[in-house]
Design an enzyme around this catalytic site. Structure first.
Site, short mmCIF file in Angstrom:
data_model
loop_
_atom_site.label_atom_id
_atom_site.label_comp_id
_atom_site.label_asym_id
_atom_site.label_seq_id
_atom_site.Cartn_x
_atom_site.Cartn_y
_atom_site.Cartn_z
N TYR A 1 -1.54 -0.65 -3.25
CA TYR A 1 -3.12 -0.50 -3.87
C TYR A 1 -2.12 0.75 -4.87
O TYR A 1 -1.89 1.29 -5.35
CB TYR A 1 -3.73 0.19 -3.25
CG TYR A 1 -3.72 0.47 -1.58
CD1 TYR A 1 -4.02 -1.53 -1.81
CD2 TYR A 1 -4.17 0.84 -0.98
CE1 TYR A 1 -4.34 -2.04 -0.64
CE2 TYR A 1 -4.49 0.23 0.58
CZ TYR A 1 -4.52 -1.22 0.63
OH TYR A 1 -4.50 -1.10 1.90
N HIS B 1 2.89 -3.89 6.01
CA HIS B 1 2.67 -4.50 5.18
C HIS B 1 2.04 -6.00 4.77
O HIS B 1 3.51 -5.72 4.32
CB HIS B 1 1.85 -3.49 3.91
CG HIS B 1 0.80 -2.99 2.87
ND1 HIS B 1 0.26 -3.07 1.83
CD2 HIS B 1 -0.26 -4.08 3.82
CE1 HIS B 1 -0.53 -2.99 1.42
NE2 HIS B 1 -1.35 -3.99 3.19
#
Length: 321
Positions: free
Chosen positions: A48, A132
């Site tokens: 992010y 992830h």
């Protein structure tokens, strides 16, 4: 039974997803709003904003007692100077500082990913570490990445481990074949798309794996079926938009805003421990918190449950299911 041998405390029923903190110009009071609303679980990732979300979250949490909050972050991507990528798999373009995302599912890579995240967060440990998006790296996940997380869990550097993905087949394989505590399933257990309930969530129940539900608005489609641009990171297909509008019509007949039903839906399942909320502004987060307090009658849930199987064909065909 899978998962760590030491009993782990459950996650709070609501968490704040920090993906929006990776964007420039996000309101600085967003985390204050989340905290004031009682949210104490924060999910983040190096991905992010190439570390920006972790740094912003860490700066905010530095002023709060450690025992009062829970943090999950993700591993599997290193943030490296582009000239140090050494021919490895990279994602996107280097940012303004010349940093690029590099895939690394090796034991050393997983350990380095966690160390780097702890540094950005300013923490000595995280509560949950999630692999992830290993969609194209499932063998590596089974052979090296998750075993590395298991070892880090045994060392006490993390309390619990898991995997976050947008698709159910890959998650099902990792739940079945590895020793994880959690999955973060994004977009696949929502008021519109319930594919995770068909086999993944029952498998989690059998394996003792708890579920965090993310992207519960299907990238905005359940917030605004008329104007949302994307579904599963692709332009919304007409049949999918029509399905979302059908769901909204049913909610309207019962006098319930679509947002209220969409945000409350995942938490009805016994295997879902936490629903993650995302927001790009304090006003948007406040709207979501109000929606969570809106009463939803059982008659509406029953009608939406009956509609779900009828809408399922409209959602078929996407990569992420």
């Amino acid at each position: 039974m899978t998962g760590s041998q030491t009993p782990r405390p459950p996650l709070p029923p609501l968490g704040f997803g920090t993906a929006s903190l990776g964007a420039e110009g996000v309101a600085e009071d967003l985390l204050d709003t989340a905290w004031s609303a009682g949210m104490r679980y924060f999910d983040t990732a190096p991905h992010y904003g190439a570390g920006l979300a972790e740094r912003r979250l860490g700066a905010f949490l530095a002023e709060r007692p450690r025992e009062q909050f829970v943090v999950s972050t993700k591993v599997g991507r290193l943030l490296l100077p582009a000239d140090q990528a050494d021919g490895r798999v990279t994602e996107g373009m280097p940012d303004a500082a010349g940093v690029i995302r590099v895939r690394d599912h090796s034991r050393a890579g997983i350990e380095q990913s966690l160390v780097d995240s702890l540094d950005r967060l300013g923490l000595r440990r995280v509560d949950v570490a999630l692999l992830h998006d290993p969609d194209d790296y499932l063998d590596e996940a089974v052979d090296s990445a998750i075993p590395a997380l298991v070892d880090l869990r045994s060392q006490g550097l993390i309390t619990a481990i898991g995997v976050g993905m947008n698709q159910t087949p890959g998650l099902a394989r990792l739940v079945a074949e590895t020793d994880i505590d959690y999955i973060l399933v994004a977009s696949r257990y929502t008021l519109l798309d319930r594919v995770a309930a068909e086999s993944l969530l029952p498998l989690c129940a059998r394996r003792g794996v708890k579920v965090v539900a993310g992207a519960v608005l299907n990238t905005g489609l359940l917030a605004d079926p008329d104007h949302a641009l994307n579904f599963d990171y692709q332009p919304v297909r007409p049949e999918v938009r029509a399905a979302a509008r059908r769901v909204r019509e049913v909610c309207s007949r019962h006098g319930v805003p679509l947002l209220a039903a969409a945000l409350q839906f995942p938490g009805r399942h016994q295997q879902v421990e936490t629903t993650l909320l995302g927001a790009a502004s304090s006003a948007q987060l406040a709207e979501s918190m109000a929606a969570l307090e809106t009463p939803v009658p059982e008659a509406l849930w029953a009608e939406l449950d009956a509609l779900a199987s009828e809408l399922r064909p409209a959602l078929a065909g996407g990569r992420w299911r």
